[in-house]
Design a protein around this motif. Structure first.
Motif, short mmCIF file in Angstrom:
data_model
loop_
_atom_site.label_atom_id
_atom_site.label_comp_id
_atom_site.label_asym_id
_atom_site.label_seq_id
_atom_site.Cartn_x
_atom_site.Cartn_y
_atom_site.Cartn_z
N GLU A 1 1.00 -1.47 -0.26
CA GLU A 1 -0.13 -0.10 -0.09
C GLU A 1 0.75 1.33 0.58
N TYR B 1 8.28 5.16 0.89
CA TYR B 1 10.16 4.58 0.08
C TYR B 1 9.28 4.72 -1.39
N ALA C 1 0.03 -10.03 4.51
CA ALA C 1 0.99 -11.41 4.39
C ALA C 1 1.00 -11.30 5.83
N GLY D 1 15.72 -2.94 0.01
CA GLY D 1 15.84 -3.89 1.02
C GLY D 1 16.64 -2.71 1.70
N LYS E 1 15.84 -9.46 5.11
CA LYS E 1 15.74 -8.39 4.44
C LYS E 1 17.00 -9.35 3.38
N ILE F 1 15.77 5.75 5.87
CA ILE F 1 15.10 7.53 6.19
C ILE F 1 13.41 7.33 6.98
N THR G 1 9.80 6.74 7.40
CA THR G 1 8.31 6.54 7.18
C THR G 1 8.20 6.16 8.23
N SER H 1 6.83 2.86 8.62
CA SER H 1 7.26 1.81 9.47
C SER H 1 8.65 1.79 9.93
N1 LIG Z 1 12.21 3.32 5.90
C1 LIG Z 1 13.81 2.58 5.42
O1 LIG Z 1 14.42 3.31 6.26
C2 LIG Z 1 13.67 2.09 4.35
C3 LIG Z 1 15.39 1.79 4.32
C4 LIG Z 1 15.61 0.58 3.45
C5 LIG Z 1 14.35 0.13 2.92
N2 LIG Z 1 13.17 0.43 3.40
C6 LIG Z 1 12.12 -0.64 2.95
O2 LIG Z 1 11.94 0.25 1.97
C7 LIG Z 1 10.39 -0.34 1.80
C8 LIG Z 1 9.03 0.08 1.95
O3 LIG Z 1 9.14 0.47 3.47
P1 LIG Z 1 8.86 2.15 4.09
O4 LIG Z 1 9.99 2.47 5.23
O5 LIG Z 1 8.75 3.35 2.74
O6 LIG Z 1 7.61 2.24 5.22
P2 LIG Z 1 5.89 2.52 4.18
O7 LIG Z 1 4.88 2.27 6.03
O8 LIG Z 1 5.49 3.51 3.69
O9 LIG Z 1 5.68 0.89 3.60
C9 LIG Z 1 5.46 -0.33 4.28
C10 LIG Z 1 4.45 -1.06 3.48
O10 LIG Z 1 4.77 -2.14 3.92
C11 LIG Z 1 3.64 -3.22 3.52
N3 LIG Z 1 2.70 -3.72 4.76
C12 LIG Z 1 3.25 -4.17 6.07
N4 LIG Z 1 2.33 -4.73 6.99
C13 LIG Z 1 2.06 -5.69 5.95
C14 LIG Z 1 1.39 -7.28 5.85
N5 LIG Z 1 1.66 -7.51 6.84
N6 LIG Z 1 1.37 -7.57 4.36
C15 LIG Z 1 1.60 -7.42 2.78
N7 LIG Z 1 2.00 -5.72 3.13
C16 LIG Z 1 2.74 -5.08 4.07
C17 LIG Z 1 2.59 -1.96 3.38
O11 LIG Z 1 0.86 -1.82 3.01
C18 LIG Z 1 3.48 -0.41 2.65
O12 LIG Z 1 3.14 -0.62 1.25
C19 LIG Z 1 10.14 -1.98 2.91
O13 LIG Z 1 10.76 -2.92 2.20
C20 LIG Z 1 11.24 -1.53 3.68
O14 LIG Z 1 11.82 -2.52 4.77
C21 LIG Z 1 13.15 0.78 3.90
#
Ligand SMILES: NC(=O)c1ccc[n+]([C@@H]2O[C@H](COP(=O)([O-])OP(=O)(O)OC[C@H]3O[C@@H](n4cnc5c(N)ncnc54)[C@H](O)[C@@H]3O)[C@@H](O)[C@H]2O)c1
Length: 438
Positions: A27, A33, A88, A240, A266, A291, A293, A295
């Motif tokens: 979503e 990101y 998931a 990742g 990861k 970053i 967010t 999450s």
């Molecule tokens: N924020 C950071 O510092 C960072 C750094 C590197 C990678 N990431 C990765 O970037 C991606 C997006 O994360 P973000 O930080 O932008 O936050 P975000 O909260 O915008 O995105 C999290 C995503 O995970 C999905 N999600 C959460 N629980 C779920 C579940 N039970 N089943 C299915 N989908 C689920 C949400 O729908 C959303 O699309 C993730 O893979 C995250 O690990 C984030």
């Protein structure tokens, strides 16, 4: 163990154009990101399609979005959303008539959790039930998306799913201590990982943050085959995290947020992309910088690595625009605090022997320690307190810059077919941002 494989050039290849389809697997949240990638897809004129994870009703049952929620989500995405729940993980799944893992753990307390044991045969049945539910729904979603992909179009699948913290009251308190606690409130991440509760959580992280990429690749096989048969191209990307090179002592050095318990998932995500790549599927995991967010806000201190991006912008040839970013950040600080003094504090923090000890790529993801929690959470709190308004932080601004830079790097990097796992470090993010703002 994946070798550190940083992207060192700005990719310019482009497969995608008007009429091609961009599928978001996860979503969309305001600060997430994937906004960076969606901006690119939109600019290329692609049709945007999304999914929903669904919602839980009061009894915990998973449901599709209501008409209102659905319309709102489509408006936010700017595209059609297939309304079949794709939540998931298996924390709320069980074979008919059996308890799900959340129910099994409902009795744990802050006192008992390290000794509480789980019945692993029962857990395995729940996992199977969760996987079955997810993969069946994914097949249904992909059959609907198939109809939205015109003959001759190319398709970009963007995986963004990560999560899996079960909604168990006692665990939320434990998580708060593990990721945010210092002093008397410190809690050891190793104690969690050694407990049955921790083992279950790692399994759930694997399901949500890693295995979903495999389920996506499998469920979209019919689309991929049809598109490639017609001469089109298909790409998969996933986000990742495996630490980031940032400027420390004037040089780009690999560092990481600790403790990142999700790191095992990861690494599994990386291996899924590697296996797919070997079988001819172009799936790339882009290991992205830290970053803030929705999450990542639980991880206090994860944002500390963002500040040196300001220095990277200058080092990578930034001009007036880079100066402007410094000014924007300076203006967020309270009276009498200079941005340079804040950057000096971060440099000191990174030079501190306690934090330096965690810059060990081979040992990643390392466990937390009371000393690290003290210096990291302490520095994080001190820096937050230097702002005029704690709701308008420098790291909000820098996070939006990082996702803006990551968008085109991933969009064109996927087109170029470089490798299954790539790191986007501060050097390339800064170079991309400077190139976007000449
Ligand atoms: N924020 C950071 O510092 C960072 C750094 C590197 C990678 N990431 C990765 O970037 C991606 C997006 O994360 P973000 O930080 O932008 O936050 P975000 O909260 O915008 O995105 C999290 C995503 O995970 C999905 N999600 C959460 N629980 C779920 C579940 N039970 N089943 C299915 N989908 C689920 C949400 O729908 C959303 O699309 C993730 O893979 C995250 O690990 C984030």
């Amino acid at each position: 163990m994946t070798e550190l494989n940083p992207l060192r050039h700005i990719p310019e290849a482009n497969v995608f154009r008007k009429g091609d389809v961009f599928v978001l697997f996860g979503e969309l949240f305001g600060r997430g990101y994937v906004n960076g990638l969606i901006d690119e897809a939109r600019a290329a004129g692609m049709t945007i399609v999304g999914i929903t994870v669904g919602r839980r009703d009061d009894s915990g049952a998973l449901r599709a979005l209501t008409t209102e929620e659905h319309a709102e989500a489509e408006e936010k995405l700017g595209g059609r959303i297939i309304n079949v729940p794709l939540m998931a993980g298996f924390d709320m799944d069980a074979p008919a008539g059996e308890q799900n893992p959340t129910e099994m753990l409902s009795g744990i307390t802050l006192k008992s959790w390290q000794e509480d044991k789980l019945d692993w045969e029962k857990i395995e049945r729940c996992r199977e039930a969760g996987v079955r539910r997810f993969t069946e729904s994914a097949a249904e979603v992909m059959a609907q998306i198939d109809k939205l992909v015109p003959e001759g179009a190319n398709v970009f699948f963007a995986h963004t799913m990560a999560g899996g913290i079960p909604r168990i009251k006692a665990f939320l308190a434990i998580a708060n201590r593990i990721y945010k606690g210092r002093g008397e409130r410190f809690m050891s991440s190793r104690a969690l990982l050694d407990s049955d509760l921790g083992k279950l959580i790692l399994m759930n992280f694997d399901e949500v943050s890693a295995n979903t990429l495999k389920y996506l690749i499998d469920a979209s096989a019919p689309i991929r085959e049809r598109v490639t048969k017609a001469g089109g191209e298909v790409r998969y990307t996933a986000y990742g995290y495996h630490g980031t090179e940032i400027l420390i002592g004037g040089e780009y050095q690999w560092q990481t947020y600790t403790n990142y318990t999700q790191g095992y998932a990861k690494m599994r995500l990386e291996s899924i992309a590697e296996a797919a790549w070997k079988s001819g599927v172009t799936a790339t995991v882009f290991n992205c910088p830290e970053i803030r967010t929705n999450s990542s806000d639980i991880f206090v201190g994860v944002e500390l690595s963002l500040f040196p991006l300001l220095t990277a912008l200058k080092k990578e040839g930034g001009g007036a625009w880079a100066e402007q970013q410094w000014q924007i950040c300076q203006d967020l600080l309270g009276e009498g605090t200079s941005l340079q003094s804040l950057l000096d504090t971060i440099e000191q923090y990174n030079q501190d022997a306690t934090s330096a000890q965690f810059r060990n790529f081979e040992a990643w993801p390392m466990d937390n320690t009371p000393a690290l929690a003290e210096v990291m959470i302490g520095t994080s709190e001190a820096i937050t307190n230097l702002h005029k308004d704690k709701k308008a932080l420098i790291t909000d601004h820098l996070s939006s810059l990082v996702l803006e830079g990551a968008g085109p790097l991933m969009f064109h990097g996927a087109s170029e077919k470089i490798a299954p796992v790539l790191w986007l470090n501060h050097d390339i993010i800064a170079r991309q941002l400077n190139a976007l703002h000449p």
